[in-house]
Design an enzyme around this catalytic site. Structure first.
Site, PDB file in Angstrom:
ATOM      1  N   ASP A  96      52.710  37.884  39.793  1.00 12.72           N
ATOM      2  CA  ASP A  96      52.622  36.584  39.123  1.00 12.72           C
ATOM      3  C   ASP A  96      53.783  36.312  38.170  1.00 12.72           C
ATOM      4  O   ASP A  96      54.857  35.920  38.588  1.00 12.72           O
ATOM      5  CB  ASP A  96      51.258  36.499  38.416  1.00 12.72           C
ATOM      6  CG  ASP A  96      50.937  35.096  37.921  1.00 12.72           C
ATOM      7  OD1 ASP A  96      51.715  34.175  38.183  1.00 12.72           O
ATOM      8  OD2 ASP A  96      49.889  34.919  37.267  1.00 12.72           O
ATOM      9  N   HIS A 100      43.758  34.004  40.677  1.00 16.94           N
ATOM     10  CA  HIS A 100      43.094  33.938  39.358  1.00 16.94           C
ATOM     11  C   HIS A 100      41.680  33.351  39.511  1.00 16.94           C
ATOM     12  O   HIS A 100      41.340  32.373  38.844  1.00 16.94           O
ATOM     13  CB  HIS A 100      43.865  33.072  38.354  1.00 16.94           C
ATOM     14  CG  HIS A 100      45.295  33.425  38.178  1.00 16.94           C
ATOM     15  ND1 HIS A 100      45.724  34.683  37.866  1.00 16.94           N
ATOM     16  CD2 HIS A 100      46.417  32.651  38.248  1.00 16.94           C
ATOM     17  CE1 HIS A 100      47.051  34.675  37.759  1.00 16.94           C
ATOM     18  NE2 HIS A 100      47.492  33.478  37.987  1.00 16.94           N
TER      19      HIS A 100
HETATM   20 ZN   LIG Z   1      50.612  31.666  39.294  1.00 15.72          ZN
END
Ligand SMILES: [Zn+2]
Length: 465
Positions: free
Chosen positions: A330, A279
């Site tokens: 994720d 991210h």
């Molecule tokens: Zn994560």
């Protein structure tokens, strides 16, 4: 199902040096590619003929396995602001009832789904270390064993990343009651990594690395201590970190340190090709260039980042700077490399109001360019020799069904463009991990049993809720 396949024959294959016809691949006893022959119009008598196109399998760089069991449970409007932080509260409540048995059953179901979607390896960013309530298990690796058993039973390659997590925010703020299950100090974390290294030597099935939960969760001395612990045990082990998922996190980092998270990390750590910045969503141009130059991988999770309302990664700038990326599922709101790549490109098209933005200079096909880059970045992020079909690499393959109306008659790169942008189903027929078939004709040999265990686990969690 684990019978080694020694010689494969494919009418068409995507090799490290491009597309080839009539390809024969010989695999050694360790599950690596021994050699490759092209234009082999008469295959060896013992060659196994594949019913589709041979491609490298994808490495999934970011997974929190337990979150597979809570997909769809945070899609309801609440009175508070519905953002990442609200989703996190739902996740904290949900995991309260998950112990090792539940974790293993959920992970096994997830890993079967990953294989069927074309992922042949996964990096598990594992922070659910302690018992419900936060007490330590007698065996500090209890929950790690559950993940490893889940992956081993299913046969996906696992890069295990035990997570170092001590604080709840910048400035060494003490963690809250809901975070007690995640926490270690430096010494206890070292004992965990040492025990895992002693229990599980590196193998084709399991690779060891570590993760720092985020710059919120470790202070600078702890960060360096954790990295030194890993380097002492596994000098080339991957190091992952959640880095800049939320604008609020970037703002808090600026207040605390005077720097943005990626900028701070690059200035304070020796970030190199062993690192994966998960991210890295909020990057400015300078950070794009510096992260690309570091050779670290940006771990992108487009469907989760969209689901959580994180923001858009500046993929055009990053790839133009020569940056490397990998894909992660994720939260598992989607388990499909195709959907991740499609959304990655579409996010940029919607932002820039143009098409074919993530094609490479030398590779004008968006599908082929994205798939190849994600393969390379994924293998790097997992620390494995995979991602291309060449002698000496792992035999991690998928066989794509080109006898599908969307893929039929498509020439080489067109096949990847059609698969990534137009397929309505996985199209993955067979999957091989380190020389052994794990999915054949779309099925895993134990999928019914694994699904029944998963359903029982969901029933148990629902009854406890
Ligand atoms: Zn994560």
């Amino acid at each position: 199902m684990t019978k080694p396949a020694k010689v494969l024959y494919a009418k068409r294959a995507m090799l490290a040096d491009g597309w080839a016809q009539d390809v024969q691949v010989t695999i050694d006893d360790h599950g690596n590619i021994a050699h490759i022959e092209k234009n082999q119009t008469t295959p060896d008598f013992n060659a196994e003929s594949l019913q589709g196109v041979l491609l490298p399998g994808m490495a999934n760089c970011h997974s929190h396995a337990f979150q597979r069991a809570m997909v769809g449970l945070a899609e309801v409007r609440s009175s508070q602001g519905d953002d990442f932080w609200g989703w996190r509260d739902t996740m904290y409540r949900f995991l309260a009832a998950i112990g090792p048995q539940e974790l293993q059953a959920i992970a096994a179901q997830l890993y079967v789904e990953m294989l069927k979607a074309g992922y042949t390896g996964v990096a598990e960013f594992h922070y659910l270390h302690h018992a419900p309530g936060g007490a330590c298990y007698d065996d500090p690796a209890e929950m790690s064993h559950a993940i490893i058993r889940g992956a081993t039973d299913v046969g996906i390659q696992l890069t295990l990343l035990p997570v170092l997590y001590q604080f709840s925010d910048f400035g060494s703020v003490a963690a809250g009651p809901q975070q007690q299950r995640f926490l270690h100090d430096g010494e206890r974390f070292q004992r965990l990594l040492e025990q895992l290294a002693a229990s599980y030597p590196n193998s084709q099935q399991l690779n060891h690395g570590m993760a720092l939960h985020s710059l919120r969760a470790v202070d600078e001395p702890l960060l360096h201590q954790g990295v030194a612990t890993l380097k002492g045990l596994h000098p080339n082990g991957p190091i992952h970190i959640h880095i800049a998922e939320q604008e609020k996190e970037v703002a808090a980092c600026l207040v605390h340190s005077g720097q943005r998270p990626v900028e701070w990390l690059l200035d304070h750590c020796n970030v190199d090709e062993h690192w994966c910045l998960v991210h890295a969503t909020h990057l400015n141009k300078r950070e794009c260039e510096r992260l690309a130059a570091s050779k670290a991988v940006a771990g992108l999770c487009p469907t989760t980042e969209a689901n959580l309302g994180d923001g858009l990664f500046p993929a055009v700038d990053f790839l133009h700077s020569g940056g490397r990326f990998a894909l992660g599922s994720d939260s598992h709101i989607s388990v499909s490399p195709v959907e991740e790549l499609r959304l990655l490109e579409y996010g940029q098209r919607l932002t820039h109001k143009r098409r074919t933005l993530l094609a490479g200079e030398a590779q004008p096909s968006v599908g082929a360019s994205l798939y190849s880059q994600a393969l390379r970045g994924g293998a790097q992020a997992l620390g494995i020799k995979s991602g291309t079909i060449a002698a000496g690499m792992r035999a991690d393959f998928i066989v794509l069904d080109d006898n599908d109306p969307t893929l039929y008659g498509k020439h080489n790169d067109q096949l990847l463009d059609s698969w990534i942008f137009a397929s309505q189903r996985p199209n993955v027929k067979d999957v091989m991990v380190a020389g052994c078939w794990k999915i054949q004709d779309g099925r895993h040999i134990n999928e019914e049993q694994i699904q029944q265990d998963f359903f029982r686990t969901i029933d148990r969690l629902n009854n406890q809720a």
